[in-house]
Write a protein that holds these residues in place. Structure first.
Motif, PDB file in Angstrom:
ATOM      1  N   PRO A 134       0.859  -1.268  -0.100  1.00 55.79           N
ATOM      2  CA  PRO A 134       0.009  -0.068  -0.161  1.00 55.79           C
ATOM      3  C   PRO A 134       0.852   1.094   0.107  1.00 55.79           C
ATOM      4  N   GLU A 135       0.230   2.425  -0.753  1.00 53.49           N
ATOM      5  CA  GLU A 135       1.132   3.585  -0.547  1.00 53.49           C
ATOM      6  C   GLU A 135       0.488   4.512   0.221  1.00 53.49           C
ATOM      7  N   GLU A 136       1.255   5.492   0.704  1.00 58.17           N
ATOM      8  CA  GLU A 136       0.399   6.640   1.814  1.00 58.17           C
ATOM      9  C   GLU A 136      -0.149   7.718   0.613  1.00 58.17           C
ATOM     10  N   LEU A 137      -1.188   8.292   1.160  1.00 61.53           N
ATOM     11  CA  LEU A 137      -1.882   9.226   0.462  1.00 61.53           C
ATOM     12  C   LEU A 137      -1.059  10.444   0.778  1.00 61.53           C
ATOM     13  N   ASP A 138      -0.853  11.395  -0.164  1.00 56.41           N
ATOM     14  CA  ASP A 138      -0.345  12.754  -0.169  1.00 56.41           C
ATOM     15  C   ASP A 138      -1.248  13.709   0.943  1.00 56.41           C
ATOM     16  N   TRP A 139      -0.957  14.369   1.596  1.00 61.86           N
ATOM     17  CA  TRP A 139      -1.595  15.214   2.577  1.00 61.86           C
ATOM     18  C   TRP A 139      -2.953  15.947   2.063  1.00 61.86           C
ATOM     19  N   LYS A 140      -2.988  16.308   1.049  1.00 65.16           N
ATOM     20  CA  LYS A 140      -4.179  16.948   0.449  1.00 65.16           C
ATOM     21  C   LYS A 140      -5.051  15.842   0.144  1.00 65.16           C
ATOM     22  N   MET A 141      -4.722  14.701  -0.495  1.00 63.48           N
ATOM     23  CA  MET A 141      -5.843  13.679  -0.781  1.00 63.48           C
ATOM     24  C   MET A 141      -6.192  13.103   0.521  1.00 63.48           C
ATOM     25  N   ALA A 142      -5.119  12.787   1.311  1.00 64.04           N
ATOM     26  CA  ALA A 142      -5.529  12.410   2.781  1.00 64.04           C
ATOM     27  C   ALA A 142      -6.678  13.216   3.411  1.00 64.04           C
ATOM     28  N   ASP A 143      -6.704  14.289   3.461  1.00 62.26           N
ATOM     29  CA  ASP A 143      -7.695  15.468   4.081  1.00 62.26           C
ATOM     30  C   ASP A 143      -8.935  15.419   3.435  1.00 62.26           C
ATOM     31  N   LYS A 144      -8.642  15.447   1.992  1.00 60.64           N
ATOM     32  CA  LYS A 144      -9.926  15.570   1.363  1.00 60.64           C
ATOM     33  C   LYS A 144     -10.682  14.354   1.253  1.00 60.64           C
ATOM     34  N   TYR A 145     -10.183  13.162   1.457  1.00 63.30           N
ATOM     35  CA  TYR A 145     -11.171  11.868   1.194  1.00 63.30           C
ATOM     36  C   TYR A 145     -10.986  10.982   2.604  1.00 63.30           C
ATOM     37  N   LYS A 146     -10.426  11.706   3.573  1.00 64.85           N
ATOM     38  CA  LYS A 146     -10.531  11.221   5.033  1.00 64.85           C
ATOM     39  C   LYS A 146      -9.863   9.646   4.853  1.00 64.85           C
ATOM     40  N   ALA A 147      -8.841   9.603   4.260  1.00 69.37           N
ATOM     41  CA  ALA A 147      -8.310   8.193   4.178  1.00 69.37           C
ATOM     42  C   ALA A 147      -6.741   8.402   4.319  1.00 69.37           C
ATOM     43  N   LYS A 148      -5.918   7.205   4.810  1.00 69.37           N
ATOM     44  CA  LYS A 148      -4.447   7.254   4.799  1.00 69.37           C
ATOM     45  C   LYS A 148      -3.605   6.760   3.822  1.00 69.37           C
ATOM     46  N   MET A 149      -4.270   5.666   3.188  1.00 65.74           N
ATOM     47  CA  MET A 149      -3.603   4.870   2.243  1.00 65.74           C
ATOM     48  C   MET A 149      -4.245   4.495   1.051  1.00 65.74           C
ATOM     49  N   LYS A 150      -3.538   4.229   0.034  1.00 64.55           N
ATOM     50  CA  LYS A 150      -4.247   3.668  -1.281  1.00 64.55           C
ATOM     51  C   LYS A 150      -3.641   2.490  -1.792  1.00 64.55           C
ATOM     52  N   ARG A 151      -4.486   1.680  -2.415  1.00 59.74           N
ATOM     53  CA  ARG A 151      -3.875   0.512  -3.097  1.00 59.74           C
ATOM     54  C   ARG A 151      -4.537   0.358  -4.625  1.00 59.74           C
ATOM     55  N   ILE A 152      -3.987   0.240  -5.545  1.00 59.95           N
ATOM     56  CA  ILE A 152      -4.340   0.115  -6.866  1.00 59.95           C
ATOM     57  C   ILE A 152      -4.670  -1.453  -7.198  1.00 59.95           C
ATOM     58  N   LEU A 153      -5.718  -1.563  -7.613  1.00 58.53           N
ATOM     59  CA  LEU A 153      -6.188  -2.991  -7.953  1.00 58.53           C
ATOM     60  C   LEU A 153      -5.471  -3.467  -9.188  1.00 58.53           C
ATOM     61  N   PRO A 154      -5.124  -4.667  -9.304  1.00 60.93           N
ATOM     62  CA  PRO A 154      -4.338  -5.050 -10.417  1.00 60.93           C
ATOM     63  C   PRO A 154      -5.076  -5.439 -11.844  1.00 60.93           C
ATOM     64  N   TYR A 155      -6.242  -4.986 -11.749  1.00 61.17           N
ATOM     65  CA  TYR A 155      -7.194  -5.229 -12.961  1.00 61.17           C
ATOM     66  C   TYR A 155      -7.487  -4.076 -13.533  1.00 61.17           C
ATOM     67  N   LEU A 156      -7.315  -3.564 -14.750  1.00 55.33           N
ATOM     68  CA  LEU A 156      -7.692  -2.543 -15.368  1.00 55.33           C
ATOM     69  C   LEU A 156      -8.869  -2.768 -16.328  1.00 55.33           C
ATOM     70  N   ALA A 157      -9.877  -1.883 -16.215  1.00 57.50           N
ATOM     71  CA  ALA A 157     -11.063  -2.029 -16.851  1.00 57.50           C
ATOM     72  C   ALA A 157     -11.241  -1.528 -18.244  1.00 57.50           C
ATOM     73  N   LEU A 158     -11.203  -2.345 -19.341  1.00 57.64           N
ATOM     74  CA  LEU A 158     -11.380  -2.028 -20.642  1.00 57.64           C
ATOM     75  C   LEU A 158     -12.791  -1.515 -21.132  1.00 57.64           C
ATOM     76  N   ASN A 159     -13.545  -1.910 -20.215  1.00 59.35           N
ATOM     77  CA  ASN A 159     -15.135  -1.369 -20.726  1.00 59.35           C
ATOM     78  C   ASN A 159     -15.542  -0.416 -19.586  1.00 59.35           C
ATOM     79  N   GLU A 160     -15.645  -1.063 -18.641  1.00 56.64           N
ATOM     80  CA  GLU A 160     -16.353  -0.058 -17.417  1.00 56.64           C
ATOM     81  C   GLU A 160     -16.230  -0.823 -16.199  1.00 56.64           C
ATOM     82  N   VAL A 161     -16.424   0.207 -15.210  1.00 55.74           N
ATOM     83  CA  VAL A 161     -16.440  -0.077 -13.678  1.00 55.74           C
ATOM     84  C   VAL A 161     -17.933   0.006 -13.302  1.00 55.74           C
ATOM     85  N   PHE A 162     -18.674  -1.036 -12.524  1.00 59.11           N
ATOM     86  CA  PHE A 162     -20.022  -0.837 -12.398  1.00 59.11           C
ATOM     87  C   PHE A 162     -20.048  -0.817 -10.657  1.00 59.11           C
TER      88      PHE A 162
END
Length: 418
Positions: A224-252
């Motif tokens: 996991p990666e730490e969010l920069d302080w602006k993102m952390a403050d804006k979205y009230k979160a500390k960490m981020k994790r990128i999912l390994p699957y990229l959506a070619l059509n859509e995310v529902f």
């Protein structure tokens, strides 16, 4: 002149995409060396039933299917039709000197994907999307760009918009010879990167919706990666994790029980407005996906156009009557306008059946459909899922947060033939 931040972000994305495409231009079709082809096999309905009942013999399975009213002969016919075509594709690549490996959807791995010079899904759009999900640097933990070209194994029953034209289902040898000789075009297709936001960076267990089983995460070596302080403050979160699957059509995103209302909050383009909606779900689409679920959600029929024209106060006026005589053309023109290019760096979100009474949506100016650069979603659902290309599902219940965006370097490289 001062540009709006959204405009600046869009210009930046376009510039990055152009730069990336320019870098790939040196990888011209004429320079493409085809030596190893990975054939990705479709999971037929008959094979799916075999997986569901592994303890039954063939005779017992077929009797069980007949007892429930299934047309077993047609199921076997379609299964054998696909397998015969698959063998023909394998022969076609071997005949031009290629080493060939055959993989099922369950045996795809980062190792076998990185082995191939080209990935060849054989089946329908679902098989192509599955292959595209795995043909990603996030999944394979590699920056290798492996192109994809798909063949439609049953053009009589499958539209196959992501696959080669149906002509090549009758003449696959011609397609393979053209690919081998470099007589094709590259098409770059934007894909959606999905980033979970939270306090510990954990990824919830995912489910393969075709096999109805848990998916072992391939991205085991990333942290996991730490969010920069602006993102952390804006979205009230500390960490981020990128999912390994990229959506070619859509995310529902929506409640699993279709009768239940989905309660979501959206922040568009990192703005300071929180948009609240109750609806039947949210579909965030790419240009490639604009021909699919995006159009199905937003399209209108000739009856819709006619009903709208009839509701006008002057519905009997000659000009209105003239329009009513062309409702099919009007509807077709509108629906065609829903499509956008596969390499477009923008996302288009669509709110399904948004509740528009009382306090909903909030604010009232919140559009049910629009183009954006990024979209942040927070769930207030009870039993919801986030689904990537109708294939991989993650739980997305109350408090779950995700950021959807397009990165030019995530684009899928595909082979196109006229």
């Amino acid at each position: 002149m001062i540009l709006h931040s959204t405009t600046l972000n869009m210009l930046k994305s376009k510039q990055l995409l152009k730069q990336w495409v320019k870098e790939c231009a040196s990888f011209s079709p004429a320079n493409f060396k085809l030596k190893r082809a990975l054939i990705v096999s479709k999971l037929s309905r008959y094979e799916f039933e075999q997986m569901r009942h592994p303890d039954l013999s063939r005779e017992q399975l077929e009797q069980k299917l007949r007892d429930r009213g299934t047309d077993v002969e047609n199921m076997l016919y379609l299964h054998n039709l696909h397998k015969d075509f698959e063998r023909r594709i394998v022969r076609s690549f071997r005949n031009v000197g290629c080493e060939v490996k055959l993989s099922s959807r369950s045996s795809l791995s980062k190792d076998v994907m990185s082995w191939a010079d080209v990935i060849v899904p054989v089946g329908g759009d679902g098989t192509f999307l599955l292959s595209a999900n795995r043909a990603s640097p996030l999944f394979a933990l590699s920056q290798q760009k492996t192109p994809i070209v798909g063949f439609n194994s049953d053009p009589q029953h499958s539209e196959g918009r992501l696959l080669l034209p149906k002509h090549y289902s009758e003449n696959p040898e011609e397609a393979v010879n053209r690919i081998k000789s470099g007589d094709f075009k590259w098409v770059h297709r934007s894909r959606i990167r999905t980033t979970m936001l939270g306090n510990n960076g954990a990824i919830p267990e995912s489910t393969d919706l075709f096999r109805h089983t848990a998916v072992k995460m391939e991205q085991v070596d990333t942290a996991p990666e730490e969010l920069d302080w602006k993102m952390a403050d804006k979205y009230k979160a500390k960490m981020k994790r990128i999912l390994p699957y990229l959506a070619l059509n859509e995310v529902f995103i929506g409640e699993q029980l279709s009768a239940r209302v989905s309660h979501l909050q959206l922040v568009l383009n990192h703005q300071d407005v929180v948009n609240k909606t109750k609806c039947s779900g949210l579909c965030v689409s790419t240009g490639t996906g604009s021909t699919s679920w995006h159009t199905s959600i937003n399209r209108i029929t000739s009856s819709d156009v006619d009903d709208l024209l009839k509701s006008l106060p002057n519905s009997c006026a000659p000009q209105i009557l003239q329009l009513r005589a062309n409702v099919e053309e009007i509807a077709q023109c509108y629906n065609q306008g829903l499509l956008f290019p596969p390499d477009d760096p923008r996302l288009c979100y669509s709110i399904r059946e948004q509740i528009c009474v009382g306090v909903w949506p909030s604010p009232k100016t919140f559009k049910a459909r629009d183009f954006v650069q990024t979209v942040f979603i927070k769930s207030h659902c009870m039993d919801a899922s986030l689904v990537i290309d109708g294939s991989i599902s993650y739980p997305f219940n109350d408090g779950a947060k995700v950021l959807l965006e397009i990165h030019p370097e995530d684009a899928l490289l595909t082979i196109a033939l006229d």
